[in-house]
Design a protein around this motif. Structure first.
Motif, short mmCIF file in Angstrom:
data_model
loop_
_atom_site.label_atom_id
_atom_site.label_comp_id
_atom_site.label_asym_id
_atom_site.label_seq_id
_atom_site.Cartn_x
_atom_site.Cartn_y
_atom_site.Cartn_z
N ILE A 4 0.86 -1.20 0.00
CA ILE A 4 0.00 0.00 0.00
C ILE A 4 0.90 1.24 0.00
N VAL A 5 0.57 2.20 -0.83
CA VAL A 5 1.33 3.45 -0.87
C VAL A 5 0.58 4.50 -0.03
N ASN A 6 1.27 4.96 0.99
CA ASN A 6 0.65 5.94 1.90
C ASN A 6 1.13 7.36 1.63
N LEU A 18 0.20 17.64 -3.80
CA LEU A 18 0.90 16.74 -4.73
C LEU A 18 1.63 17.54 -5.81
N THR A 19 1.05 18.66 -6.19
CA THR A 19 1.66 19.53 -7.21
C THR A 19 3.03 20.03 -6.75
N SER A 33 0.67 10.90 -9.52
CA SER A 33 -0.71 10.46 -9.25
C SER A 33 -0.83 8.94 -9.37
N ILE A 34 -0.11 8.38 -10.36
CA ILE A 34 -0.09 6.92 -10.53
C ILE A 34 0.43 6.27 -9.25
N LYS A 39 -1.45 2.64 -8.53
CA LYS A 39 -1.45 1.95 -9.84
C LYS A 39 -0.05 1.63 -10.32
N ALA A 40 0.96 2.17 -9.62
CA ALA A 40 2.35 1.97 -10.06
C ALA A 40 2.76 0.51 -9.89
#
Lengths: 74, 209
Positions: A4-6, A18-19, A33-34, A39-40
């Protein structure tokens, strides 16, 4: 997926968008974003290092292992 | 990007060849169709009559004269006159003419379809994004088409022999090369598998941050 990516959690903790992270990492927003949405398929050590440096955290704060439930595998 | 120029040249060449081949195939089919519709059923004067021709190799008895050899000034080389090659002439409306028409039609469709796939592969590919799933499918299809072409040729060979040999002496067989496109097709099938793996690796690479 078991990993899981936190990233969103860490971004919220550091009150960072995020920008801003994408600008500081010099990575496109869509690629980040991926990663954020899980989704990566893989993450480079260099990318992980940059994230950890900017967010002042450890790789374990970004990535977490959660075993898949047997019923999910079916 | 390195190789872009070569890629562009090949793409243009394939495009041009596709249109030339499609035009030729169309012309051949139209001419054959006209011959089928307007041609006669009886074989009269083969030197003047427009006929459907098949190259055949005969197998006569061994009491015929040995092949004639013509020596030129090139050492250790001779031109050999083949005695047993014939051309089987028939009218376009005969059963053999219809067989020839069907084989031509199938050949024209196969060539245009195959060239069309090849053209689309080059249209959809670029050096920036070389691996695409649809192209793996097209490479596989071209491979299958080549294998099918040889299978159809082989079936046609047997049909031709069944249609002609009971009625002629000496025994002869249609002169054709079978096998080349089978190997080419198998090679393309193997390449399609490798290409598909390339697509997978490319996708994974795209999703690596």
């Amino acid at each position: 997926m078991a990993i899981i990516v936190n990233l969103d959690v860490m971004l919220a903790k550091r009150k960072m968008q995020l920008t801003e992270l994408s600008e500081r990492m010099d990575i496109t927003l869509s690629n980040l974003s991926i990663l954020k949405t899980g989704k990566a398929k893989a993450i480079r050590f260099s990318s992980l290092e940059m994230i950890c440096e900017i967010l002042d955290c450890q790789p374990g704060d970004i990535l977490e292992y959660v075993p898949d439930r047997p019923e999910d595998k079916k | 990007m390195q190789g872009q120029r070569t890629f562009d040249i090949v793409r243009v060449l394939v495009n041009v060849v596709y249109y030339v081949v499609a035009l030729l195939a169309l012309l051949v089919v139209i001419l054959k169709s006209m011959a089928l519709v307007m041609g006669t059923q009886e074989l009269t004067d083969t030197s003047r009559q427009l006929t459907v021709n098949f190259d055949v190799k005969a197998f006569p008895k061994k009491d015929t004269l040995p092949p004639q050899l013509i020596y030129g000034s090139l050492k250790n080389a001779a031109l050999e006159k083949k005695e047993d090659m014939y051309t089987l002439r028939t009218t376009s409306r005969s059963p053999l003419g219809i067989y020839s028409y069907v084989m031509t039609l199938l050949g024209a469709i196969a060539v245009v379809t195959g060239m069309g796939w090849l053209r689309k592969i080059f249209q959809d590919s670029s050096l920036k994004e070389p691996f695409r799933a649809i192209n793996a499918m097209r490479i596989r299809n071209i491979g299958l088409l080549l294998i099918a072409a040889d299978v159809v040729r082989l079936i046609g060979y047997y049909i031709f022999n069944r249609m002609t040999n009971p009625y002629f002496t000496p025994y002869f067989e249609q002169y054709m090369e079978v096998g080349n496109s089978l190997w080419m097709g198998l090679l393309l099938l193997a390449l399609a598998v490798v290409y598909r793996r390339g697509v997978e690796i490319y996708k994974e690479n795209q999703l690596t941050i």
